[in-house]
Design a protein around this motif. Structure first.
Motif, mmCIF file in Angstrom:
data_model
loop_
_atom_site.group_PDB
_atom_site.id
_atom_site.type_symbol
_atom_site.label_atom_id
_atom_site.label_comp_id
_atom_site.label_asym_id
_atom_site.label_seq_id
_atom_site.Cartn_x
_atom_site.Cartn_y
_atom_site.Cartn_z
ATOM 1 N N GLY A 96 1.159 -12.035 6.736
ATOM 2 C CA GLY A 96 0.882 -12.933 7.909
ATOM 3 C C GLY A 96 1.342 -12.128 9.119
ATOM 4 O O GLY A 96 0.951 -10.690 9.016
ATOM 5 N N GLY A 97 2.348 -12.399 10.164
ATOM 6 C CA GLY A 97 2.889 -11.671 11.217
ATOM 7 C C GLY A 97 3.961 -10.818 10.674
ATOM 8 O O GLY A 97 4.549 -10.272 11.536
ATOM 9 N N ARG A 98 4.565 -11.156 9.380
ATOM 10 C CA ARG A 98 5.688 -10.230 8.818
ATOM 11 C C ARG A 98 5.061 -9.113 8.237
ATOM 12 O O ARG A 98 4.124 -9.195 7.632
ATOM 13 C CB ARG A 98 6.588 -11.028 7.935
ATOM 14 N N TRP A 99 5.839 -7.843 8.444
ATOM 15 C CA TRP A 99 5.348 -6.559 7.973
ATOM 16 C C TRP A 99 6.507 -5.440 7.836
ATOM 17 O O TRP A 99 7.821 -5.771 8.599
ATOM 18 C CB TRP A 99 4.125 -5.877 8.829
ATOM 19 N N ALA A 100 6.463 -4.777 6.858
ATOM 20 C CA ALA A 100 7.354 -3.665 6.775
ATOM 21 C C ALA A 100 6.696 -2.392 6.424
ATOM 22 O O ALA A 100 5.696 -2.159 5.516
ATOM 23 C CB ALA A 100 8.493 -4.243 5.726
ATOM 24 N N THR A 101 7.102 -1.272 6.836
ATOM 25 C CA THR A 101 6.655 -0.009 6.438
ATOM 26 C C THR A 101 8.125 0.879 6.235
ATOM 27 O O THR A 101 9.240 0.812 6.799
ATOM 28 C CB THR A 101 6.067 0.741 7.563
ATOM 29 N N LEU A 102 7.934 1.584 4.966
ATOM 30 C CA LEU A 102 9.002 2.688 4.519
ATOM 31 C C LEU A 102 8.511 3.901 4.571
ATOM 32 O O LEU A 102 7.309 3.954 4.221
ATOM 33 C CB LEU A 102 9.620 2.047 3.179
ATOM 34 N N GLU A 103 8.891 4.886 4.998
ATOM 35 C CA GLU A 103 8.412 6.339 5.098
ATOM 36 C C GLU A 103 9.445 7.137 4.426
ATOM 37 O O GLU A 103 10.678 7.025 4.612
ATOM 38 C CB GLU A 103 8.348 6.937 6.715
ATOM 39 N N GLY A 104 9.143 8.168 3.968
ATOM 40 C CA GLY A 104 9.973 9.112 3.300
ATOM 41 C C GLY A 104 9.024 10.245 2.461
ATOM 42 O O GLY A 104 8.030 10.229 2.463
ATOM 43 N N THR A 105 10.134 11.111 1.758
ATOM 44 C CA THR A 105 9.407 12.130 0.807
ATOM 45 C C THR A 105 9.597 11.542 -0.599
ATOM 46 O O THR A 105 10.458 11.201 -1.011
ATOM 47 C CB THR A 105 10.448 13.331 1.012
ATOM 48 N N ALA A 106 8.285 11.916 -1.146
ATOM 49 C CA ALA A 106 8.084 11.324 -2.704
ATOM 50 C C ALA A 106 8.476 12.727 -3.589
ATOM 51 O O ALA A 106 7.724 13.679 -3.334
ATOM 52 C CB ALA A 106 6.682 10.745 -2.805
ATOM 53 N N GLU A 107 8.610 12.421 -4.758
ATOM 54 C CA GLU A 107 8.809 13.128 -5.790
ATOM 55 C C GLU A 107 8.290 12.361 -7.282
ATOM 56 O O GLU A 107 8.206 10.967 -7.095
ATOM 57 C CB GLU A 107 10.109 13.539 -6.210
ATOM 58 N N ALA B 39 0.458 18.104 -4.996
ATOM 59 C CA ALA B 39 -0.146 19.242 -4.299
ATOM 60 C C ALA B 39 0.794 19.722 -3.269
ATOM 61 O O ALA B 39 0.825 20.734 -2.429
ATOM 62 C CB ALA B 39 -1.399 18.784 -3.931
ATOM 63 N N ALA B 40 1.468 18.643 -2.699
ATOM 64 C CA ALA B 40 2.356 18.724 -1.461
ATOM 65 C C ALA B 40 3.573 19.633 -1.882
ATOM 66 O O ALA B 40 4.614 20.005 -0.951
ATOM 67 C CB ALA B 40 2.730 17.725 -0.637
ATOM 68 N N GLN B 41 4.014 19.938 -3.011
ATOM 69 C CA GLN B 41 5.282 20.311 -3.339
ATOM 70 C C GLN B 41 5.108 21.903 -3.308
ATOM 71 O O GLN B 41 3.958 22.318 -3.114
ATOM 72 C CB GLN B 41 5.606 20.337 -4.887
ATOM 73 N N THR C 33 0.729 -1.164 0.058
ATOM 74 C CA THR C 33 -0.074 0.063 -0.073
ATOM 75 C C THR C 33 0.811 1.148 -0.021
ATOM 76 O O THR C 33 1.853 1.161 0.624
ATOM 77 C CB THR C 33 -1.000 0.222 1.332
ATOM 78 N N LEU C 34 0.640 2.202 -0.596
ATOM 79 C CA LEU C 34 0.988 3.498 -0.655
ATOM 80 C C LEU C 34 -0.064 4.678 0.274
ATOM 81 O O LEU C 34 -1.327 4.552 -0.415
ATOM 82 C CB LEU C 34 1.115 4.047 -2.039
ATOM 83 N N THR C 35 0.544 5.316 1.105
ATOM 84 C CA THR C 35 -0.404 6.234 1.854
ATOM 85 C C THR C 35 0.182 7.547 1.471
ATOM 86 O O THR C 35 1.351 7.819 1.615
ATOM 87 C CB THR C 35 -0.395 6.190 3.228
ATOM 88 N N THR C 36 -0.617 8.497 0.849
ATOM 89 C CA THR C 36 -0.217 9.798 0.392
ATOM 90 C C THR C 36 -1.364 10.596 1.214
ATOM 91 O O THR C 36 -2.412 10.157 1.836
ATOM 92 C CB THR C 36 -0.451 10.016 -1.050
ATOM 93 N N ILE C 37 -1.111 12.073 1.405
ATOM 94 C CA ILE C 37 -1.941 12.669 1.968
ATOM 95 C C ILE C 37 -2.755 13.701 0.950
ATOM 96 O O ILE C 37 -2.021 14.337 0.279
ATOM 97 C CB ILE C 37 -1.207 13.625 3.241
ATOM 98 N N ARG C 38 -3.933 13.830 1.031
ATOM 99 C CA ARG C 38 -4.821 14.675 0.446
ATOM 100 C C ARG C 38 -4.580 16.239 0.686
ATOM 101 O O ARG C 38 -4.276 16.537 2.014
ATOM 102 C CB ARG C 38 -6.413 14.271 0.546
ATOM 103 N N PRO C 39 -4.759 17.169 0.019
ATOM 104 C CA PRO C 39 -4.558 18.564 0.425
ATOM 105 C C PRO C 39 -5.561 19.063 1.749
ATOM 106 O O PRO C 39 -5.185 19.693 2.225
ATOM 107 C CB PRO C 39 -5.286 19.060 -1.070
ATOM 108 N N ALA D 157 6.308 15.859 -0.445
ATOM 109 C CA ALA D 157 5.172 14.926 0.042
ATOM 110 C C ALA D 157 5.640 13.902 0.816
ATOM 111 O O ALA D 157 6.285 12.831 0.408
ATOM 112 C CB ALA D 157 4.468 14.413 -1.408
ATOM 113 N N ARG D 158 5.147 13.862 2.047
ATOM 114 C CA ARG D 158 5.260 12.657 2.947
ATOM 115 C C ARG D 158 4.558 11.636 2.535
ATOM 116 O O ARG D 158 3.275 11.600 2.501
ATOM 117 C CB ARG D 158 5.179 13.290 4.552
#
Length: 137
Positions: free
Chosen positions: A80-91, A65-67, A23-29, A71-72
């Motif tokens: 299953g019980g394995r998971w991973a999250t990456l956070e950063g700034t997108a362009e 819109a975040a520029q 999944t990709l999570t972006t933030i709406r305006p 954009a965070r």
């Protein structure tokens, strides 16, 4: 290799190379999150994650819109019980070389190369934080 990713260990990097939808999570305006399923490739040496998509998508619009402040975003995968999250700034990258490289990386991870699409762009995420549990003990 990105220290952020290296600190997570080899199992974490292997997990990001297995076949999993993400999944990709972006933030709406207006500040609300927008979460969509995507395919993600991770380049640990460069410290970036990439998503290929169409330039008219809502996720691209949210990032643009975040520029110029950046954009965070968050990229996640679960098995299953394995998971991973990456956070950063997108362009958004539109140049042909970047798109072609991202398509090739997608093909390597997901076992199929998407058909050419003149509307395709790359969401390039500079990874700033990595977290998760890639092994079960």
């Amino acid at each position: 290799m990105s220290k952020v990713l290296h600190d997570q260990g080899n199992d974490y990097l292997k997990f990001w190379n297995e076949y999993h939808l993400c999944t990709l999570t972006t933030i709406r305006p207006d500040g609300r999150p927008h979460v969509v399923p995507v395919g993600v490739t991770v380049d640990a040496d460069a410290g970036v994650a990439r998503v290929i998509t169409r330039k008219g998508s809502k996720k691209v619009a949210n990032i643009q819109a975040a520029q110029p402040s950046g954009a965070r975003v968050a990229l996640c995968q679960v098995d299953g019980g394995r998971w991973a999250t990456l956070e950063g700034t997108a362009e958004i990258l539109t140049d042909t070389d970047a798109v072609d490289d991202a398509v090739q990386q997608y093909g390597a991870r997901y076992g199929r190369t998407p058909a050419p699409d003149p509307e395709r762009v790359v969401i390039n995420v500079a990874i700033e934080r990595a977290m998760g549990r890639a092994t079960l003990s």
